[in-house]
Design a protein around this motif. Structure first.
Motif, PDB file in Angstrom:
ATOM      1  N   MET A   1       0.854  -1.193   0.000  1.00 16.72           N
ATOM      2  CA  MET A   1       0.000   0.000   0.000  1.00 16.72           C
ATOM      3  C   MET A   1       0.893   1.247   0.000  1.00 16.72           C
ATOM      4  O   MET A   1       1.839   1.344   0.769  1.00 16.72           O
ATOM      5  CB  MET A   1      -0.895   0.015   1.240  1.00 16.72           C
ATOM      6  CG  MET A   1      -1.803   1.229   1.331  1.00 16.72           C
ATOM      7  SD  MET A   1      -2.803   1.223   2.850  1.00 16.72           S
ATOM      8  CE  MET A   1      -3.826  -0.235   2.554  1.00 16.72           C
ATOM      9  N   THR A   2       0.616   2.182  -0.885  1.00 20.00           N
ATOM     10  CA  THR A   2       1.387   3.424  -0.942  1.00 20.00           C
ATOM     11  C   THR A   2       0.904   4.379   0.138  1.00 20.00           C
ATOM     12  O   THR A   2      -0.169   4.205   0.725  1.00 20.00           O
ATOM     13  CB  THR A   2       1.216   4.102  -2.309  1.00 20.00           C
ATOM     14  OG1 THR A   2      -0.149   4.523  -2.440  1.00 20.00           O
ATOM     15  CG2 THR A   2       1.572   3.149  -3.447  1.00 20.00           C
ATOM     16  N   VAL A   3       1.741   5.395   0.379  1.00 22.18           N
ATOM     17  CA  VAL A   3       1.364   6.405   1.365  1.00 22.18           C
ATOM     18  C   VAL A   3       0.073   7.097   0.960  1.00 22.18           C
ATOM     19  O   VAL A   3      -0.818   7.339   1.766  1.00 22.18           O
ATOM     20  CB  VAL A   3       2.502   7.434   1.540  1.00 22.18           C
ATOM     21  CG1 VAL A   3       2.055   8.582   2.431  1.00 22.18           C
ATOM     22  CG2 VAL A   3       3.734   6.769   2.112  1.00 22.18           C
ATOM     23  N   ALA A   4      -0.044   7.374  -0.313  1.00 20.71           N
ATOM     24  CA  ALA A   4      -1.258   8.058  -0.789  1.00 20.71           C
ATOM     25  C   ALA A   4      -2.488   7.213  -0.548  1.00 20.71           C
ATOM     26  O   ALA A   4      -3.552   7.735  -0.194  1.00 20.71           O
ATOM     27  CB  ALA A   4      -1.118   8.384  -2.281  1.00 20.71           C
ATOM     28  N   GLU A   5      -2.355   5.882  -0.716  1.00 20.45           N
ATOM     29  CA  GLU A   5      -3.508   5.014  -0.502  1.00 20.45           C
ATOM     30  C   GLU A   5      -3.890   4.926   0.975  1.00 20.45           C
ATOM     31  O   GLU A   5      -5.039   4.670   1.302  1.00 20.45           O
ATOM     32  CB  GLU A   5      -3.206   3.619  -1.041  1.00 20.45           C
ATOM     33  CG  GLU A   5      -3.135   3.592  -2.564  1.00 20.45           C
ATOM     34  CD  GLU A   5      -2.665   2.232  -3.063  1.00 20.45           C
ATOM     35  OE1 GLU A   5      -1.933   1.571  -2.298  1.00 20.45           O
ATOM     36  OE2 GLU A   5      -3.028   1.842  -4.167  1.00 20.45           O
ATOM     37  N   SER A   6      -2.937   5.157   1.887  1.00 20.60           N
ATOM     38  CA  SER A   6      -3.221   5.014   3.313  1.00 20.60           C
ATOM     39  C   SER A   6      -3.851   6.261   3.923  1.00 20.60           C
ATOM     40  O   SER A   6      -4.347   6.220   5.032  1.00 20.60           O
ATOM     41  CB  SER A   6      -1.935   4.688   4.079  1.00 20.60           C
ATOM     42  OG  SER A   6      -1.039   5.782   4.019  1.00 20.60           O
ATOM     43  N   VAL A   7      -3.799   7.380   3.221  1.00 19.98           N
ATOM     44  CA  VAL A   7      -4.356   8.623   3.746  1.00 19.98           C
ATOM     45  C   VAL A   7      -5.795   8.760   3.265  1.00 19.98           C
ATOM     46  O   VAL A   7      -6.046   8.719   2.066  1.00 19.98           O
ATOM     47  CB  VAL A   7      -3.525   9.836   3.277  1.00 19.98           C
ATOM     48  CG1 VAL A   7      -4.168  11.144   3.759  1.00 19.98           C
ATOM     49  CG2 VAL A   7      -2.107   9.720   3.793  1.00 19.98           C
ATOM     50  N   PRO A   8      -6.754   8.878   4.161  1.00 16.46           N
ATOM     51  CA  PRO A   8      -8.153   8.981   3.733  1.00 16.46           C
ATOM     52  C   PRO A   8      -8.391  10.275   2.971  1.00 16.46           C
ATOM     53  O   PRO A   8      -7.782  11.308   3.247  1.00 16.46           O
ATOM     54  CB  PRO A   8      -8.941   8.950   5.047  1.00 16.46           C
ATOM     55  CG  PRO A   8      -7.965   9.416   6.076  1.00 16.46           C
ATOM     56  CD  PRO A   8      -6.620   8.936   5.624  1.00 16.46           C
ATOM     57  N   VAL A   9      -9.270  10.191   2.021  1.00 12.58           N
ATOM     58  CA  VAL A   9      -9.661  11.367   1.256  1.00 12.58           C
ATOM     59  C   VAL A   9     -10.742  12.106   2.023  1.00 12.58           C
ATOM     60  O   VAL A   9     -11.733  11.506   2.456  1.00 12.58           O
ATOM     61  CB  VAL A   9     -10.176  10.961  -0.146  1.00 12.58           C
ATOM     62  CG1 VAL A   9     -10.669  12.196  -0.900  1.00 12.58           C
ATOM     63  CG2 VAL A   9      -9.077  10.256  -0.922  1.00 12.58           C
ATOM     64  N   HIS A  10     -10.559  13.404   2.219  1.00 11.77           N
ATOM     65  CA  HIS A  10     -11.520  14.209   2.976  1.00 11.77           C
ATOM     66  C   HIS A  10     -12.364  15.029   2.030  1.00 11.77           C
ATOM     67  O   HIS A  10     -11.880  15.970   1.411  1.00 11.77           O
ATOM     68  CB  HIS A  10     -10.795  15.126   3.972  1.00 11.77           C
ATOM     69  CG  HIS A  10     -10.204  14.399   5.135  1.00 11.77           C
ATOM     70  ND1 HIS A  10     -10.925  14.131   6.274  1.00 11.77           N
ATOM     71  CD2 HIS A  10      -8.975  13.863   5.329  1.00 11.77           C
ATOM     72  CE1 HIS A  10     -10.168  13.469   7.134  1.00 11.77           C
ATOM     73  NE2 HIS A  10      -8.979  13.295   6.574  1.00 11.77           N
ATOM     74  N   SER A  11     -13.630  14.665   1.909  1.00 10.86           N
ATOM     75  CA  SER A  11     -14.571  15.473   1.148  1.00 10.86           C
ATOM     76  C   SER A  11     -15.121  16.577   2.045  1.00 10.86           C
ATOM     77  O   SER A  11     -15.139  16.438   3.268  1.00 10.86           O
ATOM     78  CB  SER A  11     -15.725  14.603   0.626  1.00 10.86           C
ATOM     79  OG  SER A  11     -15.245  13.613  -0.250  1.00 10.86           O
ATOM     80  N   PRO A  12     -15.558  17.656   1.456  1.00  7.02           N
ATOM     81  CA  PRO A  12     -16.130  18.731   2.292  1.00  7.02           C
ATOM     82  C   PRO A  12     -17.347  18.239   3.060  1.00  7.02           C
ATOM     83  O   PRO A  12     -18.134  17.428   2.567  1.00  7.02           O
ATOM     84  CB  PRO A  12     -16.527  19.796   1.254  1.00  7.02           C
ATOM     85  CG  PRO A  12     -15.727  19.487   0.041  1.00  7.02           C
ATOM     86  CD  PRO A  12     -15.544  17.995   0.028  1.00  7.02           C
ATOM     87  N   VAL A  13     -17.496  18.727   4.290  1.00 10.95           N
ATOM     88  CA  VAL A  13     -18.683  18.387   5.062  1.00 10.95           C
ATOM     89  C   VAL A  13     -19.870  19.156   4.489  1.00 10.95           C
ATOM     90  O   VAL A  13     -19.715  20.212   3.878  1.00 10.95           O
ATOM     91  CB  VAL A  13     -18.509  18.718   6.552  1.00 10.95           C
ATOM     92  CG1 VAL A  13     -17.408  17.887   7.155  1.00 10.95           C
ATOM     93  CG2 VAL A  13     -18.241  20.197   6.753  1.00 10.95           C
ATOM     94  N   PRO A  14     -21.090  18.637   4.658  1.00 11.37           N
ATOM     95  CA  PRO A  14     -22.264  19.371   4.162  1.00 11.37           C
ATOM     96  C   PRO A  14     -22.356  20.747   4.806  1.00 11.37           C
ATOM     97  O   PRO A  14     -21.953  20.948   5.948  1.00 11.37           O
ATOM     98  CB  PRO A  14     -23.446  18.483   4.587  1.00 11.37           C
ATOM     99  CG  PRO A  14     -22.859  17.118   4.709  1.00 11.37           C
ATOM    100  CD  PRO A  14     -21.466  17.326   5.216  1.00 11.37           C
ATOM    101  N   PRO A  15     -22.903  21.722   4.094  1.00 12.19           N
ATOM    102  CA  PRO A  15     -22.934  23.101   4.606  1.00 12.19           C
ATOM    103  C   PRO A  15     -23.973  23.279   5.714  1.00 12.19           C
ATOM    104  O   PRO A  15     -24.863  22.445   5.907  1.00 12.19           O
ATOM    105  CB  PRO A  15     -23.320  23.914   3.360  1.00 12.19           C
ATOM    106  CG  PRO A  15     -24.123  22.960   2.536  1.00 12.19           C
ATOM    107  CD  PRO A  15     -23.476  21.618   2.744  1.00 12.19           C
ATOM    108  N   LEU A  16     -23.853  24.375   6.418  1.00 15.21           N
ATOM    109  CA  LEU A  16     -24.871  24.758   7.380  1.00 15.21           C
ATOM    110  C   LEU A  16     -26.186  25.030   6.661  1.00 15.21           C
ATOM    111  O   LEU A  16     -26.220  25.310   5.462  1.00 15.21           O
ATOM    112  CB  LEU A  16     -24.447  26.027   8.134  1.00 15.21           C
ATOM    113  CG  LEU A  16     -23.193  25.949   8.997  1.00 15.21           C
ATOM    114  CD1 LEU A  16     -22.866  27.340   9.553  1.00 15.21           C
ATOM    115  CD2 LEU A  16     -23.350  24.943  10.118  1.00 15.21           C
ATOM    116  N   ALA A  17     -27.269  24.955   7.418  1.00 11.66           N
ATOM    117  CA  ALA A  17     -28.568  25.322   6.860  1.00 11.66           C
ATOM    118  C   ALA A  17     -28.547  26.778   6.414  1.00 11.66           C
ATOM    119  O   ALA A  17     -27.841  27.611   6.990  1.00 11.66           O
ATOM    120  CB  ALA A  17     -29.667  25.123   7.905  1.00 11.66           C
TER     121      ALA A  17
END
Length: 407
Positions: free
Chosen positions: A1-17
């Motif tokens: 497993m590469t370093v890139a594969e071990s780091v989770p991808v962070h998508s933006p959290v849903p916005p406030l109302a």
């Protein structure tokens, strides 16, 4: 497993109302945070004078409740409120000219919660709400969070204009009118008796809820008490009366109430179940015990006497502090005085320069639902002694003169 594969991808959290993004914070609280230094003489707050709290009487009530009925005081309670407290509140309301039973009332966590509950029960996004101009700031926030369209009612130095109100009701088809008719926040004005009757008549003719907020009405220094709008013919089935212990007992208790027609009151109770289940039991029981064992009316008279002297000190010194051409109201009670400076003063722009002189006020602009009058400001006179008020006005005058010179 590469370093890139071990780091989770962070998508933006849903916005406030959208409502959370659209409604800002309280400018008053922002000013209080900036001016919290003890050397600042602060006319900005809306706080009752803490040295006048009946701390010992309130403590006695808590001790009695916790000694005699600890299990009940520390347990969950009914959403509608403690029966003993509602009975005492109903008796006080009836004695003031509005026949009321315990079941007509819902106890809330401060009257501010009552506004939120009413917004939840009455308003759909896009509904129109009519307000005084200027208006209590936290009411504007509550209606804004509900997604309401807030429209100001024109008025004058005596309060809102009933004829203008009727024209707006016909044109805008609002759900409700929100008003603080006695010692209004921010202006300190009191709506005259004939206008109260006219407002009730407009609501009866045109089909309109009236939310009558009365946190200051017991703090009268002169003149005769005026009947609530809720007691006027035609308003009985369409007026919600809000009350609070914050200004007459202590705001830290967070005890308010609403009196409303049964269907709306039940809807507010359901909304309260979702919000906090019920207002803290121990606070309700202690307040009921205080009303049973102590004379709240006598306490309020003592407080009002002190506040009157402080109001008089402010009135006596304003002419020397404010620039020539300024005008202001003379409140018959409450906590606030409203002033308007001449052109081209802008009280928002001037505030940082005035604060350099260790004194603060609230600019009037945030209290307007429509176009603001930037020459206006609110002064709270109850938390300083007459001597401190005199010194505060001296500093205010210096700050205003210096700020005008810099412009």
């Amino acid at each position: 497993m590469t370093v890139a594969e071990s780091v989770p991808v962070h998508s933006p959290v849903p916005p406030l109302a959208g409502r959370a993004r659209a409604v800002g914070g309280s400018p008053v609280r922002d000013i209080l945070a900036v001016t919290a230094r003890p050397e600042v003489i602060n006319f900005a707050g809306g706080l009752p004078a803490p040295e006048l709290f009946d701390a010992e009487g309130i403590a006695d009530s808590y001790r009695a409740v916790l000694a005699e009925q600890p299990a009940r005081a520390l347990q969950y309670s009914t959403t509608e409120g403690d029966p003993a407290l509602r009975a005492a509140l109903a008796a006080r309301t009836t004695a003031r000219g509005l026949p009321t039973g315990p079941d007509d009332l819902l106890v809330t966590t401060g009257s501010q919660q009552a506004l939120s509950l009413l917004a939840t029960a009455l308003l759909e996004p896009g509904d129109t709400v009519l307000v005084e101009n200027p208006c209590y700031l936290a009411a504007l926030q509550a209606f804004g969070f509900a997604g309401a369209r807030v429209v100001p009612v024109p008025g004058d130095e005596h309060g809102l204009d009933p004829e203008a109100l009727e024209e707006l009701v016909v044109r805008e088809r609002p759900k409700l009118l929100y008003t603080v008719p006695t010692f209004q926040n921010p202006t300190g004005r009191t709506l005259p008796a004939d206008r109260r009757a006219a407002v009730a008549a407009v609501a009866a003719r045109r089909g309109l809820w009236i939310v009558e907020d009365d946190p200051y009405g017991e703090l009268r220094y002169e003149g005769e008490r005026l009947p609530w709008i809720a007691s006027r013919p035609g308003a009985e089935d369409r007026t919600i009366l809000l009350g609070s212990f914050s200004k007459v007992m202590a705001p830290g208790l967070r005890l308010g109430w609403l009196r409303a027609p049964s269907e709306l009151r039940r809807a507010c109770a359901v909304a309260k179940q979702a919000a906090d289940l019920h207002t803290p039991t121990v606070n309700q029981l202690a307040a009921a015990r205080y009303l049973a064992d102590h004379d709240l009316d006598a306490h309020v008279r003592r407080v009002a006497g002190v506040y009157r002297a402080r109001r008089d000190a402010l009135l006596a010194g304003l002419a020397g502090a404010l620039p020539e051409g300024s005008v202001w109201d003379r409140p018959e009670g409450g906590m606030f005085l409203w002033a308007r400076l001449p052109e081209p003063y802008d009280t928002t722009a001037l505030l940082p320069r005035v604060v350099r002189h260790d004194v603060a006020y609230v600019p009037g602009a945030p209290f307007y639902a429509g176009r603001p009058d930037r020459r206006t400001l609110r002064l709270c006179f109850v938390t300083q002694t007459p001597e401190e008020i005199g010194e505060g006005l001296r500093r205010l005058g210096e700050g205003l003169r210096e700020g005008a010179a810099e412009d």
